[in-house]
Design an enzyme around this catalytic site. Structure first.
Site, short mmCIF file in Angstrom:
data_model
loop_
_atom_site.label_atom_id
_atom_site.label_comp_id
_atom_site.label_asym_id
_atom_site.label_seq_id
_atom_site.Cartn_x
_atom_site.Cartn_y
_atom_site.Cartn_z
N CYS A 112 6.28 3.70 -8.01
CA CYS A 112 7.04 3.30 -6.81
C CYS A 112 8.38 2.68 -7.17
O CYS A 112 9.25 2.53 -6.31
CB CYS A 112 6.22 2.35 -5.96
SG CYS A 112 4.65 3.05 -5.45
N HIS A 254 10.29 -2.50 -1.83
CA HIS A 254 9.40 -1.33 -1.79
C HIS A 254 8.45 -1.46 -0.60
O HIS A 254 7.79 -2.49 -0.41
CB HIS A 254 8.62 -1.21 -3.09
CG HIS A 254 7.53 -0.19 -3.02
ND1 HIS A 254 7.76 1.10 -2.61
CD2 HIS A 254 6.19 -0.28 -3.26
CE1 HIS A 254 6.62 1.77 -2.62
NE2 HIS A 254 5.66 0.96 -3.01
N ASN A 284 3.66 3.92 2.86
CA ASN A 284 4.15 3.73 1.49
C ASN A 284 4.46 5.10 0.90
O ASN A 284 3.55 5.86 0.56
CB ASN A 284 3.07 3.01 0.69
CG ASN A 284 3.41 2.85 -0.78
OD1 ASN A 284 4.43 3.36 -1.26
ND2 ASN A 284 2.56 2.18 -1.51
O1 UT7 Z 1 2.85 1.11 -3.94
C1 UT7 Z 1 2.64 0.12 -4.90
C2 UT7 Z 1 1.21 -0.17 -5.12
N1 UT7 Z 1 0.43 -0.52 -3.96
C3 UT7 Z 1 0.57 -1.69 -3.25
O2 UT7 Z 1 1.50 -2.44 -3.37
C4 UT7 Z 1 -0.57 -2.04 -2.31
C5 UT7 Z 1 -0.95 -3.49 -2.47
N2 UT7 Z 1 -2.20 -3.84 -1.79
C6 UT7 Z 1 -2.35 -3.90 -0.44
O3 UT7 Z 1 -1.44 -3.56 0.31
C7 UT7 Z 1 -3.63 -4.45 0.10
O4 UT7 Z 1 -4.40 -5.01 -0.93
C8 UT7 Z 1 -4.52 -3.40 0.89
C9 UT7 Z 1 -3.82 -2.99 2.16
C10 UT7 Z 1 -4.77 -2.18 0.02
C11 UT7 Z 1 -5.85 -4.05 1.26
O5 UT7 Z 1 -5.58 -5.20 2.04
P1 UT7 Z 1 -6.25 -6.61 1.68
O6 UT7 Z 1 -5.73 -7.57 2.65
O7 UT7 Z 1 -6.00 -6.88 0.23
O8 UT7 Z 1 -7.77 -6.32 1.97
P2 UT7 Z 1 -9.03 -6.75 1.12
O9 UT7 Z 1 -9.34 -5.69 0.13
O10 UT7 Z 1 -8.89 -8.17 0.65
O11 UT7 Z 1 -10.16 -6.79 2.24
C12 UT7 Z 1 -10.20 -7.79 3.28
C13 UT7 Z 1 -11.31 -7.45 4.25
C14 UT7 Z 1 -12.65 -7.13 3.57
O12 UT7 Z 1 -13.68 -7.51 4.48
P3 UT7 Z 1 -14.49 -8.90 4.28
O13 UT7 Z 1 -15.09 -8.79 2.92
O14 UT7 Z 1 -13.44 -9.98 4.38
O15 UT7 Z 1 -15.46 -8.88 5.41
C15 UT7 Z 1 -12.62 -5.64 3.45
O16 UT7 Z 1 -13.92 -5.09 3.40
O17 UT7 Z 1 -10.96 -6.28 4.99
C16 UT7 Z 1 -11.91 -5.25 4.72
N3 UT7 Z 1 -11.12 -4.04 4.56
C17 UT7 Z 1 -10.87 -3.18 5.54
N4 UT7 Z 1 -11.27 -3.14 6.82
C18 UT7 Z 1 -10.82 -2.12 7.59
C19 UT7 Z 1 -10.49 -3.63 3.43
N5 UT7 Z 1 -9.82 -2.50 3.68
C20 UT7 Z 1 -10.04 -2.19 4.99
C21 UT7 Z 1 -9.61 -1.14 5.82
N6 UT7 Z 1 -10.03 -1.15 7.11
N7 UT7 Z 1 -8.79 -0.15 5.40
#
Ligand code: UT7
Length: 339
Positions: A112, A254, A284
């Site tokens: 990226c 980004h 993205n």
């Molecule tokens: O392009 C360069 C590289 N990429 C990036 O820069 C991406 C960087 N990362 C992110 O943008 C974020 O980490 C994500 C969008 C991928 C994920 O968001 P997050 O806020 O880090 O979610 P998480 O993995 O901490 O999950 C939080 C909660 C969890 O539930 P509990 O355990 O709190 O009940 C997950 O199970 O949200 C749940 N969850 C979702 N729920 C609905 C995780 N992903 C999803 C989803 N839909 N897609």
């Protein structure tokens, strides 16, 4: 007087097929509300079968050449992690399709952060005197590399291409790139990785695993590194060129997640109003994200000639990079529908 590389044209595009959050929620376990609040993304565009990264790059390049009002350059630098094929590079084919003749062209892989790396390479080629004009393209199609089981990647990635024409000019004129700060950290190479097709996967001597074909991303860890690296790189660059955060009209990071960009702004004590957002409409788009955001903002008038603009990017590798410029007077067409 030293020679600077000056932005003189910009263009970008996304494929035709719009994929909204409701459609994503038919593919993986998620919903529109979660995606909007946790990422800021409302929709993205995915390439139809048969469309390649090079196809998108040609169209973005054509628009950038038109914006610059030129039909020739001395070099094409193509930043992509999803080239048309591992070999040959995609850039020669893009140069040929654009009618640019037998000029040099090469691909550059910095995930990226690729577009900022491409600007850096082009700036070096211009400063050395070997090129008068360079076309830099950032393009990726990640939609064909998304694990159908993985909601982390399915929700954020979109396809697209963006391009800029750089010409030799004066360091004091609008559009001149004021400096660069680039970095990488291979100790974290596994945080975002696509194993298939490389020599490591082939030399394992084991059959290809289905999962090797897909982008694997450790989202939470990437999030933290993205904030640290984009804030650190931006701060280092501003110090080097003698600008202050309060001078910035636009902070163009980004476009992976609005929460990442707002956190970077907070860390830098920058006004969140100055954060340029485009990811709501395209997701993205990897190496295309910075030129897509710039083209969109130039087209709708948010970016005005004379604005002080900081560009910063981060991606797999890990790789990151920043640059800055006074926005020049360049024509731009909106890369994606507004509604
Ligand atoms: O392009 C360069 C590289 N990429 C990036 O820069 C991406 C960087 N990362 C992110 O943008 C974020 O980490 C994500 C969008 C991928 C994920 O968001 P997050 O806020 O880090 O979610 P998480 O993995 O901490 O999950 C939080 C909660 C969890 O539930 P509990 O355990 O709190 O009940 C997950 O199970 O949200 C749940 N969850 C979702 N729920 C609905 C995780 N992903 C999803 C989803 N839909 N897609």
């Amino acid at each position: 007087m030293s020679r600077a590389a000056v932005l003189t044209g910009i263009g970008a595009m996304v494929p035709d097929r719009m994929v909204d959050n409701d459609e994503i929620s038919t593919l993986v376990d998620t919903n529109d509300q979660w995606i909007r609040t946790r990422t800021g993304i409302e929709r993205r565009y995915w390439a139809d079968p048969g469309v390649s990264t090079g196809d998108l790059a040609v169209e973005a390049g054509r628009r950038a050449l038109e914006s610059a009002g030129v039909d020739s350059v001395d070099l094409v630098v193509m930043a992509t992690s999803t080239p048309d094929q591992p070999m040959p590079a995609t850039a020669p084919r893009v140069a040929t399709d654009l009618g640019l003749g037998n000029i040099p062209g090469y691909d550059l892989s910095a995930a990226c952060a690729g577009f900022i790396y491409g600007l850096h390479s082009a700036t070096g080629a211009i400063a050395s005197g070997s090129c008068e004009r360079v076309l830099v393209i950032g393009a990726d199609i990640w939609s064909t590399r998304l694990d159908p089981e993985d909601r982390a990647t399915a929700i954020i990635f979109g396809d697209g291409a963006g391009a800029a024409v750089l010409r030799a000019g004066d360091p004091e004129e609008p559009g001149a790139f004021a400096g660069f700060d680039l970095g990488s950290d291979g100790a974290h190479k596994d945080l975002a990785v696509l194993p298939a097709g490389g020599s490591r996967q082939r030399s394992r001597g084991e059959p290809l695993r289905e999962a090797d074909n897909y982008l694997a991303m450790r989202g939470k860890e990437i999030f933290t590194h993205a904030v640290d690296r984009m804030a650190g790189s931006s701060t280092a660059l501003l110090e080097r060129i003698g600008w202050h955060t309060s001078d910035l009209d636009w902070f163009v990071g980004h476009q992976a997640n609005a929460r990442i960009l707002n956190t970077v702004a907070d860390v830098m004590h920058a006004d969140r109003e100055r954060v340029l957002l485009h990811l709501d409409r395209v997701g993205n788009t990897s190496a295309a994200s910075i030129p897509l955001a710039l083209t969109d903002a130039a087209a709708d008038g948010r970016l005005q000639p004379g604005h002080r603009v900081l560009l910063t990017s981060f991606g797999g590798g890990l790789s990151w990079g920043s640059t800055a410029l006074l926005w020049p007077d360049v024509a731009a067409l909106a890369p994606a529908p507004r509604t």
